[in-house]
Design an enzyme around this catalytic site. Structure first.
Site, mmCIF file in Angstrom:
data_model
loop_
_atom_site.group_PDB
_atom_site.id
_atom_site.type_symbol
_atom_site.label_atom_id
_atom_site.label_comp_id
_atom_site.label_asym_id
_atom_site.label_seq_id
_atom_site.Cartn_x
_atom_site.Cartn_y
_atom_site.Cartn_z
ATOM 1 N N PHE A 1 32.233 29.424 -11.028
ATOM 2 C CA PHE A 1 32.222 28.299 -11.976
ATOM 3 C C PHE A 1 32.977 28.720 -13.236
ATOM 4 O O PHE A 1 32.529 29.586 -13.974
ATOM 5 C CB PHE A 1 30.792 27.865 -12.312
ATOM 6 C CG PHE A 1 30.746 26.582 -13.092
ATOM 7 C CD1 PHE A 1 31.185 25.383 -12.523
ATOM 8 C CD2 PHE A 1 30.282 26.552 -14.409
ATOM 9 C CE1 PHE A 1 31.166 24.195 -13.229
ATOM 10 C CE2 PHE A 1 30.257 25.358 -15.130
ATOM 11 C CZ PHE A 1 30.697 24.184 -14.537
ATOM 12 N N LYS B 1 0.862 -1.185 0.000
ATOM 13 C CA LYS B 1 0.000 0.000 0.000
ATOM 14 C C LYS B 1 0.891 1.226 0.000
ATOM 15 O O LYS B 1 1.721 1.415 0.890
ATOM 16 C CB LYS B 1 -0.902 -0.001 1.241
ATOM 17 C CG LYS B 1 -1.989 1.058 1.182
ATOM 18 C CD LYS B 1 -2.979 0.805 0.038
ATOM 19 C CE LYS B 1 -4.243 0.131 0.515
ATOM 20 N NZ LYS B 1 -5.102 -0.305 -0.604
ATOM 21 N N THR C 1 -3.219 -5.378 0.542
ATOM 22 C CA THR C 1 -2.693 -4.022 0.739
ATOM 23 C C THR C 1 -3.626 -3.234 1.659
ATOM 24 O O THR C 1 -3.180 -2.357 2.392
ATOM 25 C CB THR C 1 -2.496 -3.276 -0.596
ATOM 26 O OG1 THR C 1 -3.758 -2.950 -1.163
ATOM 27 C CG2 THR C 1 -1.670 -4.091 -1.568
ATOM 28 N N ASP C 2 -4.910 -3.573 1.640
ATOM 29 C CA ASP C 2 -5.843 -2.889 2.544
ATOM 30 C C ASP C 2 -5.475 -3.162 4.006
ATOM 31 O O ASP C 2 -5.563 -2.272 4.857
ATOM 32 C CB ASP C 2 -7.278 -3.364 2.252
ATOM 33 C CG ASP C 2 -8.298 -2.510 2.971
ATOM 34 O OD1 ASP C 2 -8.374 -1.301 2.663
ATOM 35 O OD2 ASP C 2 -8.979 -3.032 3.879
ATOM 36 N N HIS D 1 19.393 27.640 -11.229
ATOM 37 C CA HIS D 1 20.144 28.729 -11.861
ATOM 38 C C HIS D 1 19.509 30.089 -11.590
ATOM 39 O O HIS D 1 18.296 30.253 -11.695
ATOM 40 C CB HIS D 1 20.200 28.516 -13.379
ATOM 41 C CG HIS D 1 20.795 27.200 -13.779
ATOM 42 N ND1 HIS D 1 22.089 26.849 -13.511
ATOM 43 C CD2 HIS D 1 20.250 26.139 -14.429
ATOM 44 C CE1 HIS D 1 22.338 25.637 -13.988
ATOM 45 N NE2 HIS D 1 21.233 25.179 -14.551
ATOM 46 N N ARG E 1 28.694 33.988 -8.343
ATOM 47 C CA ARG E 1 27.334 33.692 -8.782
ATOM 48 C C ARG E 1 26.505 33.284 -7.578
ATOM 49 O O ARG E 1 27.034 33.040 -6.492
ATOM 50 C CB ARG E 1 27.333 32.564 -9.822
ATOM 51 C CG ARG E 1 27.790 31.233 -9.261
ATOM 52 C CD ARG E 1 27.623 30.066 -10.251
ATOM 53 N NE ARG E 1 28.037 28.814 -9.632
ATOM 54 C CZ ARG E 1 27.903 27.614 -10.180
ATOM 55 N NH1 ARG E 1 27.399 27.494 -11.391
ATOM 56 N NH2 ARG E 1 28.280 26.526 -9.536
ATOM 57 N N GLN F 1 29.236 20.240 -7.730
ATOM 58 C CA GLN F 1 29.792 18.913 -7.461
ATOM 59 C C GLN F 1 30.709 18.962 -6.237
ATOM 60 O O GLN F 1 30.663 18.080 -5.371
ATOM 61 C CB GLN F 1 30.591 18.416 -8.684
ATOM 62 C CG GLN F 1 29.753 18.024 -9.882
ATOM 63 C CD GLN F 1 29.472 19.145 -10.859
ATOM 64 O OE1 GLN F 1 29.366 20.311 -10.469
ATOM 65 N NE2 GLN F 1 29.322 18.818 -12.130
ATOM 66 N N ASN G 1 20.672 22.288 -9.785
ATOM 67 C CA ASN G 1 21.304 23.612 -9.775
ATOM 68 C C ASN G 1 20.227 24.622 -10.148
ATOM 69 O O ASN G 1 19.830 24.733 -11.309
ATOM 70 C CB ASN G 1 22.464 23.625 -10.784
ATOM 71 C CG ASN G 1 23.353 24.839 -10.626
ATOM 72 O OD1 ASN G 1 23.023 25.754 -9.871
ATOM 73 N ND2 ASN G 1 24.472 24.853 -11.342
#
Ligand SMILES: O=c1[nH]c(=O)c2[nH]c(=O)[nH]c2[nH]1
Length: 304
Positions: free
Chosen positions: A160, A12, A57-58, A259, A177, A231, A257
């Site tokens: 970077f 479930k 699943t119940d 930006h 940045r 990284q 990332n």
């Protein structure tokens, strides 16, 4: 040619359990999302439709609710361990249980006089806490804790440059940045921690304290690291956790990332000294990696 049944599991997904603990007029909230997934003697149900080995699943949904009432919910890892062990121990046809839980945080709403409300809550803007527990009938247990949507931003201290430039490269190198991401991190506990049973023995592992410290380490490393790439920041965050927390042997992270592009204000006769940015939605760089100790034990099925 013969056709055979491959790996399978069933369960479930996303049973939402909200538990209110009443401490007089002060209430405490636990808000979780439980997904259980079982595997074992499931050839017959797939090949002939004989359901004799199937715990519905119940029932799995009901078990999550009943256990919330019976045992309470403290640390999500402990609740997941309880459920996983229960399925494997109570049903011979179930050989392996995987229980995944997400936890959503709520803050108290301050009421008049600046006090915290006793029964009024606002959904927190914090991250989501996660865990995945596996337990099998050979007694092997793994615990992976984690978080997702931990949104962080450094408004400077990120560069970077020095990357490959080919005929399609238009990106300008930068020495200042914005670095922003939504951290998804999962960390694997050493087997010793995973196999302790908080309900049978007194020496249960404190998953709450561990979570707080890992989260703190991730945030501090993000803030402290002068970044030459996302990284490098990812590695620094994993390394910080592993050096501080002996109960953790591997950290896996995924960091989009997010930006932030400097807006060109020249058409309006204005400069833009790193002040006004366009926060792009997509596409985004996606930086993923695992950081682990060189003596990390075998992960078994921890990451499945
Ligand atoms: O930290 C970054 N890593 C990259 O691999 C990359 N690629 C890119 O275009 N910008 C960035 N930023």
């Amino acid at each position: 040619m013969t056709v055979v049944l491959g790996p399978n599991r069933y369960g479930k997904a996303e049973t939402r359990v909200v538990r209110v603990v009443r401490d007089g007029a002060t209430h405490h909230l636990k808000d979780i999302n439980v997904s259980s997934s079982l595997s074992g003697d499931m050839e017959e149900v797939h090949l002939t439709g004989d359901n004799a080995a199937v715990l519905p699943t119940d029932t799995q949904k009901n078990t999550a609710y009943a256990f919330a009432r019976k045992h309470g919910i403290d640390q999500i890892e402990d609740f997941a361990l309880l459920l996983a062990r229960h399925y494997v121990a109570s049903q011979p046809s179930i050989h392996h249980a995987r229980v995944e839980i997400e936890e959503y945080f709520w803050d108290r709403i301050p009421v008049s006089g600046g006090r915290d409300g006793r029964h009024s809550f606002v959904r927190s803007g914090r991250e989501v806490r996660t865990c995945v527990v596996h337990h099998d009938r050979d007694g092997r247990t793994t615990v992976v804790s984690g978080l997702k949507d931990l949104v962080v931003l450094n408004s400077t201290g990120s560069e970077f440059h020095g990357y490959i430039q080919d005929e399609y490269t238009t990106l300008k190198p930068t020495t200042d940045r914005i670095l922003a991401t939504a951290v998804s991190a999962r960390w694997r506990h050493v087997p010793d921690v995973s196999s302790r049973d908080s309900h049978d023995s007194g020496d249960s592992h404190d998953f709450g304290a561990s979570y707080d410290e890992v989260r703190r380490g991730l945030l501090e490393a993000f803030a402290d690291t002068h970044s030459l790439s996302l990284q490098q920041t990812l590695y620094a965050m994993g390394e910080r956790v592993l050096k501080a927390r002996p109960e953790i042997c591997e950290v896996r992270m995924a960091m989009p990332n997010k930006h932030h592009f400097l807006v060109d204000l020249e058409p309006f006769g204005m400069d833009n000294p790193n002040e006004v940015f366009y926060a792009a939605d997509r596409p985004y760089g996606l930086i993923e990696g695992a950081v682990l100790t060189d003596d990390a034990p075998d992960a078994a099925f921890a990451w499945e």
